[in-house]
Design a protein around this motif. Structure first.
Motif, PDB file in Angstrom:
ATOM      1  N   LYS A 264      35.245 -22.400  18.940  1.00  0.00           N
ATOM      2  CA  LYS A 264      35.351 -20.742  17.712  1.00  0.00           C
ATOM      3  C   LYS A 264      36.739 -20.097  18.167  1.00  0.00           C
ATOM      4  CE  LYS A 264      32.823 -16.562  16.351  1.00  0.00           C
ATOM      5  NZ  LYS A 264      34.206 -15.288  17.714  1.00  0.00           N
TER       6      LYS A 264
ATOM      7  N   GLU B 160      40.117 -19.893  15.475  1.00  0.00           N
ATOM      8  CA  GLU B 160      40.716 -18.971  15.046  1.00  0.00           C
ATOM      9  C   GLU B 160      42.260 -18.274  16.090  1.00  0.00           C
ATOM     10  OE1 GLU B 160      36.232 -16.744  14.411  1.00  0.00           O
ATOM     11  OE2 GLU B 160      36.786 -16.367  16.439  1.00  0.00           O
TER      12      GLU B 160
ATOM     13  N   GLY C  49      43.658 -19.555  12.781  1.00  0.00           N
ATOM     14  CA  GLY C  49      43.316 -18.878  12.227  1.00  0.00           C
ATOM     15  C   GLY C  49      42.941 -18.963  11.160  1.00  0.00           C
TER      16      GLY C  49
ATOM     17  N   ASN D 105      38.348 -18.395  10.234  1.00  0.00           N
ATOM     18  CA  ASN D 105      37.829 -16.638  10.343  1.00  0.00           C
ATOM     19  C   ASN D 105      35.924 -17.797  10.521  1.00  0.00           C
ATOM     20  OD1 ASN D 105      39.598 -15.163   9.791  1.00  0.00           O
ATOM     21  ND2 ASN D 105      38.982 -14.819   7.516  1.00  0.00           N
TER      22      ASN D 105
ATOM     23  N   VAL E  79      32.222 -17.426   9.458  1.00  0.00           N
ATOM     24  CA  VAL E  79      31.617 -17.593   8.306  1.00  0.00           C
ATOM     25  C   VAL E  79      30.465 -16.938   8.824  1.00  0.00           C
ATOM     26  CG1 VAL E  79      33.511 -17.511   6.766  1.00  0.00           C
ATOM     27  CG2 VAL E  79      31.650 -19.426   7.341  1.00  0.00           C
TER      28      VAL E  79
ATOM     29  N   TYR F  52      28.542 -17.832  12.945  1.00  0.00           N
ATOM     30  CA  TYR F  52      28.021 -18.215  14.227  1.00  0.00           C
ATOM     31  C   TYR F  52      26.606 -17.548  15.041  1.00  0.00           C
ATOM     32  CZ  TYR F  52      29.775 -18.206  18.670  1.00  0.00           C
ATOM     33  OH  TYR F  52      29.398 -18.568  20.346  1.00  0.00           O
TER      34      TYR F  52
ATOM     35  N   LEU G   8      33.362 -22.408  10.423  1.00  0.00           N
ATOM     36  CA  LEU G   8      34.645 -22.059  10.360  1.00  0.00           C
ATOM     37  C   LEU G   8      35.455 -22.076   9.029  1.00  0.00           C
ATOM     38  CD1 LEU G   8      35.959 -23.301  13.928  1.00  0.00           C
ATOM     39  CD2 LEU G   8      35.578 -20.107  13.467  1.00  0.00           C
TER      40      LEU G   8
ATOM     41  N   SER H  55      39.172 -21.428   6.921  1.00  0.00           N
ATOM     42  CA  SER H  55      40.638 -21.061   6.746  1.00  0.00           C
ATOM     43  C   SER H  55      41.256 -19.930   5.277  1.00  0.00           C
ATOM     44  CB  SER H  55      41.797 -22.168   6.815  1.00  0.00           C
ATOM     45  OG  SER H  55      42.464 -21.971   6.306  1.00  0.00           O
ATOM     46  N   PRO H  56      40.793 -19.063   5.509  1.00  0.00           N
ATOM     47  CA  PRO H  56      41.710 -17.623   4.708  1.00  0.00           C
ATOM     48  C   PRO H  56      42.683 -18.095   3.772  1.00  0.00           C
ATOM     49  CG  PRO H  56      41.530 -16.636   6.864  1.00  0.00           C
ATOM     50  CD  PRO H  56      41.283 -18.105   7.022  1.00  0.00           C
TER      51      PRO H  56
END
Length: 132
Positions: A20, A24, A28, A30, A32, A34, A42, A44-45
């Protein structure tokens, strides 16, 4: 026909917290979802790319998902706009390299990192190849 909304790999590994933190801070992503005892999801935005990581030996999973997954013979490919820039950033961060930056005759520039679970990440830039 079965309609598909998304696709993502789910890898079985024992250290969800390290994985994680790596994805991150380096890419990058996030988290969502965990749960340190079960699963990490995870996203990616910037691209919508998704990755899943599952703890081994979890009682809710079928037997075939309980053993640790070998990272050998498996690679996660992440496409970037500038592989040389990404490589320089990875070097600045002191990330473990599995393969140095190289240009391939088929029109890629890429390098490979290794995440804390031992999975290799192929960071790839596709080049314009004349004649194609």
């Amino acid at each position: 026909m079965i309609e598909i909304d998304a696709m993502f790999p789910v890898m079985v590994t024992a250290n969800l917290e390290a994985v994680k933190a790596f994805y991150e801070s380096v890419f990058g992503f996030n988290a969502v979802f965990y749960d340190a005892e079960f699963y990490l999801h995870l996203v990616s935005p910037s691209s919508g790319v998704q990755l899943g990581f599952l703890m081994p030996e979890h009682s809710s999973q079928p037997d075939f998902l309980r053993p640790l997954m070998s990272p050998d013979g498996y690679v996660i490919s992440l496409e970037v706009k500038d592989a040389a820039h990404a490589y320089a950033e990875a070097q600045k961060m002191g990330l473990p390299m599995a393969m140095e930056l190289k240009e391939e005759v088929w029109g890629q520039v890429h390098f490979m990192l290794q995440d804390p679970a031992g999975f290799r990440i192929d960071v790839v830039q596709h080049l314009e190849v004349s004649g194609n």
